[in-house]
Design an enzyme around this catalytic site. Structure first.
Site, mmCIF file in Angstrom:
data_model
loop_
_atom_site.group_PDB
_atom_site.id
_atom_site.type_symbol
_atom_site.label_atom_id
_atom_site.label_comp_id
_atom_site.label_asym_id
_atom_site.label_seq_id
_atom_site.Cartn_x
_atom_site.Cartn_y
_atom_site.Cartn_z
ATOM 1 N N CYS A 114 7.977 -5.830 -16.710
ATOM 2 C CA CYS A 114 8.280 -6.585 -15.689
ATOM 3 C C CYS A 114 8.493 -6.334 -14.287
ATOM 4 O O CYS A 114 8.966 -7.563 -13.480
ATOM 5 C CB CYS A 114 8.986 -8.040 -16.431
ATOM 6 S SG CYS A 114 8.456 -8.552 -17.925
ATOM 7 N N HIS A 252 13.809 -11.062 -11.961
ATOM 8 C CA HIS A 252 13.303 -11.693 -12.370
ATOM 9 C C HIS A 252 13.174 -12.657 -13.209
ATOM 10 O O HIS A 252 14.568 -12.156 -13.940
ATOM 11 C CB HIS A 252 12.740 -9.674 -13.301
ATOM 12 C CG HIS A 252 11.835 -9.893 -14.227
ATOM 13 N ND1 HIS A 252 10.408 -10.669 -13.993
ATOM 14 C CD2 HIS A 252 12.146 -9.807 -15.813
ATOM 15 C CE1 HIS A 252 10.199 -10.884 -15.279
ATOM 16 N NE2 HIS A 252 10.549 -10.616 -16.464
ATOM 17 N N ASN A 282 8.754 -16.417 -18.385
ATOM 18 C CA ASN A 282 8.459 -14.610 -18.045
ATOM 19 C C ASN A 282 6.875 -14.852 -17.852
ATOM 20 O O ASN A 282 5.990 -14.757 -18.498
ATOM 21 C CB ASN A 282 9.028 -14.928 -19.074
ATOM 22 C CG ASN A 282 9.196 -12.934 -18.121
ATOM 23 O OD1 ASN A 282 8.480 -12.231 -17.863
ATOM 24 N ND2 ASN A 282 10.050 -12.076 -19.271
HETATM 25 C C1 COA Z 1 13.984 -14.185 -27.132
HETATM 26 C C2 COA Z 1 15.243 -14.388 -27.635
HETATM 27 C C3 COA Z 1 15.922 -15.138 -26.959
HETATM 28 C C4 COA Z 1 16.553 -14.615 -29.140
HETATM 29 O O1 COA Z 1 17.759 -15.233 -28.593
HETATM 30 P P1 COA Z 1 18.843 -14.448 -29.322
HETATM 31 O O2 COA Z 1 19.858 -15.537 -29.364
HETATM 32 O O3 COA Z 1 18.879 -13.642 -29.328
HETATM 33 O O4 COA Z 1 18.174 -15.211 -30.871
HETATM 34 P P2 COA Z 1 18.478 -13.977 -32.433
HETATM 35 O O5 COA Z 1 17.098 -13.341 -32.189
HETATM 36 O O6 COA Z 1 19.545 -13.746 -32.745
HETATM 37 O O7 COA Z 1 17.946 -15.140 -33.125
HETATM 38 C C5 COA Z 1 18.276 -16.137 -33.613
HETATM 39 C C6 COA Z 1 17.641 -17.461 -34.719
HETATM 40 O O8 COA Z 1 16.816 -18.299 -34.521
HETATM 41 C C7 COA Z 1 15.615 -17.154 -35.063
HETATM 42 N N1 COA Z 1 14.795 -17.553 -34.287
HETATM 43 C C8 COA Z 1 13.961 -16.867 -33.487
HETATM 44 N N2 COA Z 1 12.697 -17.366 -32.353
HETATM 45 C C9 COA Z 1 12.839 -18.590 -32.824
HETATM 46 C C10 COA Z 1 11.885 -19.756 -31.941
HETATM 47 N N3 COA Z 1 10.995 -18.588 -31.255
HETATM 48 N N4 COA Z 1 12.420 -20.665 -32.651
HETATM 49 C C11 COA Z 1 13.296 -21.299 -33.260
HETATM 50 N N5 COA Z 1 14.065 -20.322 -33.949
HETATM 51 C C12 COA Z 1 13.452 -18.766 -33.480
HETATM 52 C C13 COA Z 1 15.893 -16.038 -35.097
HETATM 53 O O9 COA Z 1 14.792 -16.047 -36.361
HETATM 54 C C14 COA Z 1 17.200 -16.106 -36.239
HETATM 55 O O10 COA Z 1 17.271 -17.090 -36.880
HETATM 56 P P3 COA Z 1 18.591 -16.334 -38.333
HETATM 57 O O11 COA Z 1 19.172 -16.360 -37.343
HETATM 58 O O12 COA Z 1 18.088 -17.487 -39.456
HETATM 59 O O13 COA Z 1 18.038 -15.052 -38.702
HETATM 60 C C15 COA Z 1 16.440 -13.448 -26.738
HETATM 61 O O14 COA Z 1 17.191 -11.670 -27.485
HETATM 62 C C16 COA Z 1 16.102 -12.756 -25.805
HETATM 63 O O15 COA Z 1 15.887 -13.413 -24.784
HETATM 64 N N6 COA Z 1 16.039 -11.473 -25.756
HETATM 65 C C17 COA Z 1 15.338 -10.894 -24.237
HETATM 66 C C18 COA Z 1 14.214 -11.172 -24.321
HETATM 67 C C19 COA Z 1 12.859 -10.505 -22.937
HETATM 68 O O16 COA Z 1 14.170 -11.394 -21.505
HETATM 69 N N7 COA Z 1 12.117 -10.119 -23.415
HETATM 70 C C20 COA Z 1 11.375 -9.624 -21.594
HETATM 71 C C21 COA Z 1 12.260 -8.483 -21.103
HETATM 72 S S1 COA Z 1 11.628 -8.577 -19.547
#
Ligand code: COA
Length: 325
Positions: A114, A252, A282
């Protein structure tokens, strides 16, 4: 003094649009969760036979046309991508051929996930400043949907496809002052200790497949906020500037919450932050040039504005580029 000026930008998005509701038909998720956690509403997905080079070429052609140039005016193509058409040759060489450069100059791919566009822009800037080239095409292009495991709801909701390009040209009339046009600074960083937090589970020297994206979302989120924030501070400090001196932050586009939290911490009002995550998702290396093009075409970014771009990606890689448009 020689500076590298961005003289044109252009982009291409595939016709196919996938909404959150469309994804909810494939994995257990819903529009409200995706919007609330990421800010994404929809993303563009390439057609079956549409390759990264096709999208890169389309964005490059727009860029050339806007600048009134052709392939024979370009000395080098730097293509940032994580999703090349083939393992080799470099997809940049296909673009070189497509835009009619013939055997003029050279073309290669840059892999910094990225952060790829910032790495490619920094490379072009340094080739220009060293006097080795005068004009470069810098492209970020991704068919990221190829790397998605469509049974993994924690990753497949996040990414999209597309391409964006800029033309960077030498300007030998710069005075070395803050009023000059052009690239004031680029800063690149990486730390391979974190490479397993965001990666594919395959590759040509391991599984001999390309693999799928695997990510520790929470750790990546935390690192993105820290590193993208540091990248801004480093660029401002290196140029003796305050956030209020910069007209536009073009980060980004990984997650709206990441961007909001950086902007708030560093006192960038949301009206001065270019945000395309809702419609693009993204798009990895393509996200910054796609966002730049949106803001130039809708008239927000004007000639003379200071534009600060910052990124973070797998590796980890992170960095910035500060440009007077
Ligand atoms: C991926 C991301 C959106 C997840 O958000 P989060 O707030 O951390 O969510 P969590 O991982 O804590 O998950 C919370 C709950 O939602 C659930 N969940 C995960 N993906 C889900 C989806 N697509 N739809 C519904 N529920 C989902 C999880 O299983 C979890 O359930 P639980 O509490 O029963 O275990 C976030 O971590 C993120 O954006 N990370 C960076 C990603 C990124 O930018 N990557 C590229 C960088 S260049």
């Amino acid at each position: 003094m020689r500076r590298s000026c961005i003289i044109s930008c252009g982009s291409y998005l595939p016709e196919g649009i996938m909404t959150n509701d469309d994804i909810a038909k494939i994995v257990e998720t819903n529009d409200a969760w995706i919007q609330q956690r990421t800010g994404i509403k929809s993303r563009h997905i390439a057609a079956k036979d549409q390759m990264t080079s096709d999208m890169a070429t389309r964005s490059a052609r727009v860029c050339l046309e806007k600048a009134g140039l052709t392939g024979s005016d370009i000395d080098a193509v730097f293509l940032a991508t994580t999703t090349p058409d083939q393992t080799f040759p470099a997809t940049a060489t296909t673009v070189q051929d497509n835009i009619g450069m013939g055997d003029r100059g050279f073309a290669f791919d840059i892999q910094a996930v990225c952060s790829g566009f910032i790495y490619a822009l920094a490379t072009a800037d340094n080739f220009i400043k060293s006097g080795q080239i005068n004009r470069a095409l810098v492209i970020g292009a991704e068919r990221f949907s190829s790397l998605l495991d469509w049974s993994d709801r924690t990753t497949c909701v996040l990414f999209g496809d597309g391409a964006g390009a800029v033309i960077v040209e030498a300007d030998d009339t710069a005075k070395g002052s803050k009023d000059d046009r052009g690239i004031f600074s680029t800063h690149l960083h990486s730390d391979g200790a974190h490479r397993k937090l965001l990666c594919t589970d395959g590759g040509s020297s391991t599984t001999r497949t390309v693999g799928y994206v695997r990510m520790n979302g929470k750790e990546v989120f935390r690192a993105a906020v820290t590193r993208m924030g540091e990248a801004i501070t480093e660029a401002l400090d290196a140029n003796g500037l305050q956030p209020s001196d910069v007209q536009w932050l073009v980060p980004h586009q990984a997650n709206k919450r990441i961007i909001d939290s950086i902007a708030e911490k560093l006192h960038f009002p949301s009206e001065r932050v270019i945000m395309t995550i809702a419609q693009h998702g993204n798009t990895s290396a393509a996200s910054i040039p796609l966002a730049l093009t949106v803001a130039v075409e809708d008239g927000r970014i004007q000639r003379g504005d200071l534009v600060l771009m910052n990124s973070m990606g797998g590796g980890f890689t992170w960095g910035s580029a500060l440009v007077r448009w």
